[in-house]
Scaffold this motif. Sequence first.
Motif, short mmCIF file in Angstrom:
data_model
loop_
_atom_site.label_atom_id
_atom_site.label_comp_id
_atom_site.label_asym_id
_atom_site.label_seq_id
_atom_site.Cartn_x
_atom_site.Cartn_y
_atom_site.Cartn_z
N SER A 94 0.83 -1.20 0.00
CA SER A 94 0.00 0.00 0.00
C SER A 94 0.87 1.26 0.00
O SER A 94 0.59 2.22 -0.71
CB SER A 94 -0.93 -0.01 1.21
N PHE A 95 1.94 1.24 0.80
CA PHE A 95 2.88 2.37 0.79
C PHE A 95 3.59 2.45 -0.56
O PHE A 95 3.76 3.54 -1.11
CB PHE A 95 3.91 2.24 1.91
N LEU A 96 4.01 1.31 -1.07
CA LEU A 96 4.74 1.30 -2.34
C LEU A 96 3.85 1.76 -3.50
O LEU A 96 4.36 2.34 -4.47
CB LEU A 96 5.30 -0.10 -2.61
N ASP A 97 2.55 1.53 -3.40
CA ASP A 97 1.62 1.98 -4.45
C ASP A 97 1.63 3.50 -4.60
O ASP A 97 1.32 4.02 -5.67
CB ASP A 97 0.19 1.52 -4.15
N HIS A 98 1.99 4.21 -3.55
CA HIS A 98 2.03 5.67 -3.60
C HIS A 98 3.30 6.20 -4.27
O HIS A 98 3.36 7.37 -4.64
CB HIS A 98 1.94 6.26 -2.19
N ALA A 99 4.30 5.36 -4.39
CA ALA A 99 5.60 5.79 -4.92
C ALA A 99 5.47 6.20 -6.39
O ALA A 99 4.98 5.44 -7.22
CB ALA A 99 6.63 4.68 -4.76
N ARG A 100 5.91 7.40 -6.66
CA ARG A 100 5.98 7.91 -8.03
C ARG A 100 7.35 8.57 -8.15
O ARG A 100 7.68 9.45 -7.36
CB ARG A 100 4.90 8.96 -8.31
N TYR A 101 8.13 8.10 -9.10
CA TYR A 101 9.44 8.71 -9.27
C TYR A 101 9.89 8.61 -10.71
O TYR A 101 9.37 7.84 -11.50
CB TYR A 101 10.46 8.07 -8.33
N HIS A 102 10.86 9.43 -11.01
CA HIS A 102 11.52 9.34 -12.31
C HIS A 102 13.02 9.20 -12.04
O HIS A 102 13.51 9.55 -10.98
CB HIS A 102 11.20 10.55 -13.20
N VAL A 103 13.70 8.66 -13.02
CA VAL A 103 15.11 8.35 -12.86
C VAL A 103 15.93 9.29 -13.74
O VAL A 103 15.57 9.52 -14.90
CB VAL A 103 15.40 6.88 -13.25
N ALA A 132 9.94 2.81 2.38
CA ALA A 132 9.17 1.60 2.05
C ALA A 132 9.92 0.76 1.02
O ALA A 132 9.97 -0.47 1.12
CB ALA A 132 7.78 1.97 1.53
N GLN A 133 10.55 1.42 0.04
CA GLN A 133 11.32 0.70 -0.96
C GLN A 133 12.53 0.02 -0.33
O GLN A 133 12.85 -1.12 -0.64
CB GLN A 133 11.77 1.63 -2.07
N ALA A 134 13.21 0.71 0.58
CA ALA A 134 14.36 0.11 1.28
C ALA A 134 13.92 -1.13 2.06
O ALA A 134 14.62 -2.15 2.08
CB ALA A 134 15.01 1.12 2.21
N ALA A 135 12.75 -1.06 2.68
CA ALA A 135 12.23 -2.21 3.43
C ALA A 135 11.90 -3.36 2.48
O ALA A 135 12.21 -4.52 2.77
CB ALA A 135 10.99 -1.80 4.22
N ALA A 136 11.28 -3.04 1.35
CA ALA A 136 10.94 -4.08 0.37
C ALA A 136 12.21 -4.76 -0.13
O ALA A 136 12.25 -5.99 -0.26
CB ALA A 136 10.15 -3.47 -0.78
N GLU A 137 13.24 -3.98 -0.40
CA GLU A 137 14.50 -4.56 -0.88
C GLU A 137 15.15 -5.44 0.20
O GLU A 137 15.67 -6.51 -0.11
CB GLU A 137 15.45 -3.46 -1.34
N LEU A 138 15.10 -4.99 1.46
CA LEU A 138 15.63 -5.81 2.54
C LEU A 138 14.88 -7.13 2.64
O LEU A 138 15.49 -8.20 2.72
CB LEU A 138 15.54 -5.05 3.88
N LEU A 139 13.56 -7.07 2.61
CA LEU A 139 12.75 -8.28 2.74
C LEU A 139 12.93 -9.23 1.56
O LEU A 139 12.93 -10.44 1.73
CB LEU A 139 11.28 -7.91 2.90
N ALA A 140 13.13 -8.68 0.37
CA ALA A 140 13.24 -9.51 -0.83
C ALA A 140 14.65 -10.06 -1.03
O ALA A 140 14.80 -11.20 -1.48
CB ALA A 140 12.83 -8.71 -2.06
N THR A 141 15.67 -9.29 -0.67
CA THR A 141 17.03 -9.70 -1.03
C THR A 141 17.97 -9.82 0.16
O THR A 141 19.09 -10.30 -0.01
CB THR A 141 17.66 -8.72 -2.04
N GLY A 142 17.53 -9.40 1.34
CA GLY A 142 18.41 -9.44 2.51
C GLY A 142 18.66 -10.87 2.98
O GLY A 142 17.80 -11.73 2.84
N ASP A 143 19.84 -11.08 3.53
CA ASP A 143 20.18 -12.37 4.13
C ASP A 143 19.72 -12.32 5.58
O ASP A 143 20.38 -11.74 6.43
CB ASP A 143 21.69 -12.61 4.04
N PHE A 144 18.60 -12.95 5.87
CA PHE A 144 18.01 -12.83 7.21
C PHE A 144 18.74 -13.65 8.26
O PHE A 144 18.43 -13.55 9.44
CB PHE A 144 16.50 -13.08 7.18
N GLU A 145 19.74 -14.41 7.86
CA GLU A 145 20.64 -15.01 8.85
C GLU A 145 21.50 -13.90 9.47
O GLU A 145 22.00 -14.05 10.58
CB GLU A 145 21.56 -16.05 8.19
#
Length: 195
Positions: A94-103, A132-145
Amino acid sequence: MLAPAQAFLQIADDPALDFLNTVARNESGLYEYLETDSDVIAWLQAMEFLDAKEQPSFRKGALLNAARSLRDTIRKLVIQKKDGKRLDVAALNSFLDHARYHVNLVRRAHGQLDVVHNYDRASPEQLLAPVAQAAAELLATGDFELVRKCESEDCILWFYDRTKAHRRRWCSMAMCGNRHKVANFRARQKYAAGE
Protein backbone atom coordinates in the motif's frame (compact mmCIF):
# COMPACT_ATOMS: atom_id res chain seq x y z
CA MET A 1 13.05 18.93 19.22
CA LEU A 2 15.94 16.66 18.31
CA ALA A 3 19.27 17.82 16.98
CA PRO A 4 18.70 16.11 13.63
CA ALA A 5 21.65 14.05 12.39
CA GLN A 6 23.35 13.57 15.75
CA ALA A 7 20.32 12.35 17.69
CA PHE A 8 19.15 9.48 15.50
CA LEU A 9 20.65 6.03 15.81
CA GLN A 10 22.40 5.02 12.60
CA ILE A 11 23.84 1.72 13.73
CA ALA A 12 21.88 -0.89 11.79
CA ASP A 13 23.84 -0.87 8.51
CA ASP A 14 20.49 -0.83 6.72
CA PRO A 15 18.11 2.13 6.34
CA ALA A 16 14.93 0.10 6.91
CA LEU A 17 16.34 -1.28 10.16
CA ASP A 18 17.54 2.18 11.19
CA PHE A 19 13.92 3.26 10.70
CA LEU A 20 12.80 0.51 13.09
CA ASN A 21 15.37 1.82 15.55
CA THR A 22 13.54 5.14 15.85
CA VAL A 23 11.98 3.50 18.90
CA ALA A 24 14.58 2.41 21.42
CA ARG A 25 14.72 1.45 25.05
CA ASN A 26 16.64 3.54 27.57
CA GLU A 27 16.87 3.50 31.36
CA SER A 28 13.40 4.99 31.76
CA GLY A 29 11.62 2.82 29.19
CA LEU A 30 10.83 3.18 25.50
CA TYR A 31 12.16 6.28 23.79
CA GLU A 32 10.33 7.57 20.74
CA TYR A 33 12.52 9.49 18.29
CA LEU A 34 9.59 10.39 16.05
CA GLU A 35 7.39 12.71 18.13
CA THR A 36 6.48 15.27 15.44
CA ASP A 37 6.32 15.72 11.69
CA SER A 38 9.56 17.71 12.00
CA ASP A 39 11.26 14.71 13.61
CA VAL A 40 10.28 12.53 10.64
CA ILE A 41 11.63 15.13 8.22
CA ALA A 42 14.85 15.37 10.24
CA TRP A 43 15.23 11.57 10.15
CA LEU A 44 14.66 11.49 6.38
CA GLN A 45 17.29 14.21 6.00
CA ALA A 46 19.76 12.46 8.31
CA MET A 47 19.40 9.28 6.26
CA GLU A 48 19.71 11.29 3.01
CA PHE A 49 16.25 10.34 1.78
CA LEU A 50 15.46 14.06 1.72
CA ASP A 51 17.66 17.03 0.94
CA ALA A 52 18.47 19.19 3.96
CA LYS A 53 16.94 22.28 2.37
CA GLU A 54 13.59 20.60 1.67
CA GLN A 55 10.84 21.23 4.20
CA PRO A 56 7.66 19.49 3.00
CA SER A 57 4.45 20.53 4.66
CA PHE A 58 1.34 18.44 5.21
CA ARG A 59 -1.65 18.55 7.53
CA LYS A 60 -0.27 18.54 11.07
CA GLY A 61 0.44 15.01 12.28
CA ALA A 62 -0.19 13.35 8.90
CA LEU A 63 3.47 12.63 8.24
CA LEU A 64 4.06 11.39 11.79
CA ASN A 65 1.06 9.04 11.61
CA ALA A 66 2.13 7.69 8.22
CA ALA A 67 5.73 7.19 9.43
CA ARG A 68 4.67 5.32 12.55
CA SER A 69 2.29 3.17 10.51
CA LEU A 70 5.07 2.34 8.04
CA ARG A 71 7.47 1.59 10.90
CA ASP A 72 4.95 -0.79 12.50
CA THR A 73 4.42 -2.48 9.14
CA ILE A 74 8.15 -2.93 8.58
CA ARG A 75 8.68 -4.24 12.13
CA LYS A 76 5.90 -6.81 11.68
CA LEU A 77 7.35 -7.98 8.36
CA VAL A 78 10.94 -8.19 9.66
CA ILE A 79 9.78 -10.29 12.61
CA GLN A 80 7.68 -12.53 10.33
CA LYS A 81 10.62 -13.01 7.96
CA LYS A 82 13.03 -13.65 10.84
CA ASP A 83 10.61 -16.26 12.24
CA GLY A 84 10.32 -17.96 8.85
CA LYS A 85 6.63 -17.10 8.52
CA ARG A 86 4.72 -16.16 5.39
CA LEU A 87 4.80 -12.39 4.94
CA ASP A 88 1.61 -10.37 4.74
CA VAL A 89 2.89 -7.74 2.31
CA ALA A 90 -0.38 -5.89 1.66
CA ALA A 91 0.32 -2.98 4.03
CA LEU A 92 3.84 -2.41 2.67
CA ASN A 93 2.54 -2.66 -0.89
CA SER A 94 0.00 0.00 0.00
CA PHE A 95 2.88 2.37 0.79
CA LEU A 96 4.74 1.30 -2.34
CA ASP A 97 1.62 1.98 -4.45
CA HIS A 98 2.03 5.67 -3.60
CA ALA A 99 5.60 5.79 -4.92
CA ARG A 100 5.98 7.91 -8.03
CA TYR A 101 9.44 8.71 -9.27
CA HIS A 102 11.52 9.34 -12.31
CA VAL A 103 15.11 8.35 -12.86
CA ASN A 104 17.92 10.67 -13.92
CA LEU A 105 21.55 10.10 -14.71
CA VAL A 106 23.47 12.78 -12.81
CA ARG A 107 27.09 13.82 -13.19
CA ARG A 108 28.59 14.65 -9.79
CA ALA A 109 31.19 17.38 -9.24
CA HIS A 110 34.08 14.90 -9.44
CA GLY A 111 32.80 13.51 -12.75
CA GLN A 112 31.26 10.32 -11.37
CA LEU A 113 27.88 9.35 -12.80
CA ASP A 114 25.04 8.38 -10.48
CA VAL A 115 21.54 7.09 -11.12
CA VAL A 116 19.14 9.17 -9.04
CA HIS A 117 15.51 8.34 -8.28
CA ASN A 118 13.54 11.56 -7.81
CA TYR A 119 10.40 10.75 -5.85
CA ASP A 120 7.20 12.79 -5.92
CA ARG A 121 6.48 14.28 -2.49
CA ALA A 122 2.87 15.39 -2.66
CA SER A 123 1.72 13.20 0.24
CA PRO A 124 3.22 11.75 3.42
CA GLU A 125 3.14 8.29 1.81
CA GLN A 126 5.07 9.57 -1.20
CA LEU A 127 7.63 11.23 1.06
CA LEU A 128 8.10 7.90 2.88
CA ALA A 129 8.22 5.85 -0.34
CA PRO A 130 12.04 5.55 -0.34
CA VAL A 131 11.87 4.04 3.16
CA ALA A 132 9.17 1.60 2.05
CA GLN A 133 11.32 0.70 -0.96
CA ALA A 134 14.36 0.11 1.28
CA ALA A 135 12.23 -2.21 3.43
CA ALA A 136 10.94 -4.08 0.37
CA GLU A 137 14.50 -4.56 -0.88
CA LEU A 138 15.63 -5.81 2.54
CA LEU A 139 12.75 -8.28 2.74
CA ALA A 140 13.24 -9.51 -0.83
CA THR A 141 17.03 -9.70 -1.03
CA GLY A 142 18.41 -9.44 2.51
CA ASP A 143 20.18 -12.37 4.13
CA PHE A 144 18.01 -12.83 7.21
CA GLU A 145 20.64 -15.01 8.85
CA LEU A 146 22.47 -11.68 9.20
CA VAL A 147 19.47 -9.55 10.20
CA ARG A 148 19.46 -9.65 13.98
CA LYS A 149 18.01 -8.14 17.08
CA CYS A 150 20.57 -7.03 19.65
CA GLU A 151 21.38 -9.84 22.10
CA SER A 152 20.86 -7.63 25.13
CA GLU A 153 17.63 -8.68 26.85
CA ASP A 154 16.70 -5.04 27.44
CA CYS A 155 17.37 -3.85 23.89
CA ILE A 156 14.87 -3.79 21.02
CA LEU A 157 17.23 -2.54 18.29
CA TRP A 158 17.89 -4.38 15.03
CA PHE A 159 20.92 -4.49 12.75
CA TYR A 160 22.26 -6.13 9.60
CA ASP A 161 25.52 -7.90 10.45
CA ARG A 162 27.87 -6.85 7.67
CA THR A 163 31.03 -7.66 9.63
CA LYS A 164 33.57 -9.91 7.95
CA ALA A 165 33.13 -12.79 10.40
CA HIS A 166 29.36 -12.22 10.84
CA ARG A 167 29.63 -12.44 14.62
CA ARG A 168 28.12 -9.11 15.59
CA ARG A 169 25.97 -9.54 18.70
CA TRP A 170 25.14 -6.03 19.85
CA CYS A 171 23.34 -3.07 18.37
CA SER A 172 26.46 -1.11 19.28
CA MET A 173 29.58 -1.90 21.25
CA ALA A 174 29.36 1.58 22.74
CA MET A 175 25.88 0.86 24.08
CA CYS A 176 24.86 -2.73 24.80
CA GLY A 177 28.23 -4.33 24.11
CA ASN A 178 29.91 -2.14 26.70
CA ARG A 179 27.16 -2.79 29.27
CA HIS A 180 27.66 -6.53 28.74
CA LYS A 181 31.43 -6.21 29.21
CA VAL A 182 30.99 -4.14 32.39
CA ALA A 183 28.46 -6.63 33.81
CA ASN A 184 30.81 -9.56 33.09
CA PHE A 185 33.73 -7.68 34.65
CA ARG A 186 31.73 -6.95 37.79
CA ALA A 187 30.60 -10.57 38.01
CA ARG A 188 34.22 -11.76 37.73
CA GLN A 189 35.32 -9.25 40.39
CA LYS A 190 32.54 -10.37 42.70
CA TYR A 191 33.42 -14.04 42.13
CA ALA A 192 37.14 -13.38 42.70
CA ALA A 193 36.33 -11.59 45.95
CA GLY A 194 34.41 -14.70 47.08
CA GLU A 195 31.09 -12.95 47.44
